[in-house]
Write a protein that holds these residues in place. Structure first.
Motif, short mmCIF file in Angstrom:
data_model
loop_
_atom_site.label_atom_id
_atom_site.label_comp_id
_atom_site.label_asym_id
_atom_site.label_seq_id
_atom_site.Cartn_x
_atom_site.Cartn_y
_atom_site.Cartn_z
N GLN A 37 0.84 -1.20 0.00
CA GLN A 37 0.00 0.00 0.00
C GLN A 37 0.87 1.24 0.00
O GLN A 37 1.67 1.47 0.91
N LEU A 39 0.72 5.65 -1.20
CA LEU A 39 -0.23 6.75 -1.37
C LEU A 39 -0.70 6.87 -2.81
O LEU A 39 -1.87 7.11 -3.07
N ASP A 40 0.22 6.68 -3.76
CA ASP A 40 -0.17 6.90 -5.16
C ASP A 40 -0.79 5.67 -5.82
O ASP A 40 -1.57 5.79 -6.76
N GLN A 41 -0.47 4.47 -5.34
CA GLN A 41 -0.96 3.26 -5.99
C GLN A 41 -2.07 2.57 -5.23
O GLN A 41 -2.71 1.65 -5.75
N GLY A 42 -2.32 2.96 -4.01
CA GLY A 42 -3.35 2.26 -3.24
C GLY A 42 -2.87 0.89 -2.80
O GLY A 42 -1.67 0.63 -2.70
N LEU A 43 -3.81 -0.03 -2.58
CA LEU A 43 -3.50 -1.36 -2.08
C LEU A 43 -3.36 -2.31 -3.27
O LEU A 43 -4.32 -2.65 -3.94
N LEU A 88 3.68 0.57 2.91
CA LEU A 88 3.14 -0.34 3.91
C LEU A 88 2.93 -1.69 3.25
O LEU A 88 2.31 -1.76 2.18
#
Lengths: 115, 114
Positions: A37, A39-43, A88
């Motif tokens: 995870q 910020l720019d790509q998400g999960l 993350l």
């Protein structure tokens, strides 16, 4: 508490290094999933193991590898680290191969910072 | 084009408001749709899942799926400050696919102000 344990919670390392993230699934769960995870790509889905065997693969870089051991815990190895690998990393588990309700139980994640 | 598109927000509403969160998805092969909630510094947790088109209600939460337009919605009634979190929509294939991997949207950050 989801029952999924991830270690370490935080990790700071330098570019070019190698790290290992560890995951213990919920008791009795055979499937383990790894997600990244940012910020720019998400999960983003990386890889799934079921009872020790690779089951599905996502956008996992060649520098990354994973395995699931006979006791069902899993490790995600990240090598030749780059700044962009800072993220993350979540591990999740489910009871079966596919799970009828789609419920994946997520750990609290390992936060990797590459300097 | 991302497989699941979701407006990242942030979305800020007053306490008690009705919240509408939306996603669109591509590829009709996906049959199951979920909403996960993620609090700050925590892992996502399942909020609701649906299989077919239509509405599913659970307390203050209603999930809606329109497979013809590939649209997924989550409605929160009487929103509370404790609903402040990131909401992620997700899709997965049917059981016959032999994998439970989920494809997630970007997540929408919601803040409910007292």
């Amino acid at each position: 508490d989801s029952g999924v344990t991830q270690t370490p919670k935080h990790l700071i390392t330098a570019t070019g290094q190698r790290v290992t993230l560890r995951c213990s699934p919920r008791s009795g769960d055979l499937s383990v999933y790894w997600y990244q995870q940012s910020l720019d790509q998400g999960l983003q889905f990386l890889i799934q193991y079921y009872n020790g065997e690779e089951r599905a693969k996502g956008n996992i870089l060649e520098r990354f590898s994973a395995q699931q051991f006979p006791d069902l815990h899993s490790e995600l190895n990240l090598s030749s680290l780059e700044l962009g690998d800072s993220a993350l990393y979540f591990c999740a588990s489910s009871s079966g191969l596919a799970g009828e309700t789609g419920e994946l139980f997520f750990g609290e994640g390992s936060r990797l910072t590459v300097l | 084009q991302k497989e699941v598109e979701q407006d990242p927000g942030p979305l800020s509403v007053p306490e008690g408001a009705i919240v509408s969160l939306n996603c669109t998805y591509s590829n009709s092969a996906f049959q199951y749709f979920m909403w996960y909630r993620q609090y700050s510094r925590k892992g996502p947790e399942l909020l609701m899942y649906t299989y077919s088109s239509g509405n599913k209600e659970d307390g203050r939460f209603t999930a809606q799926v329109d497979k013809s337009s590939k649209y997924i919605s989550l409605f929160i009634r009487d929103s509370q400050p404790s609903d402040s979190a990131t909401y992620l929509c997700a899709k997965r294939r049917g059981i016959s696919s032999n994998t439970g991997k989920l494809i997630f949207g970007q997540g929408t950050t919601l803040q409910v102000k007292p």
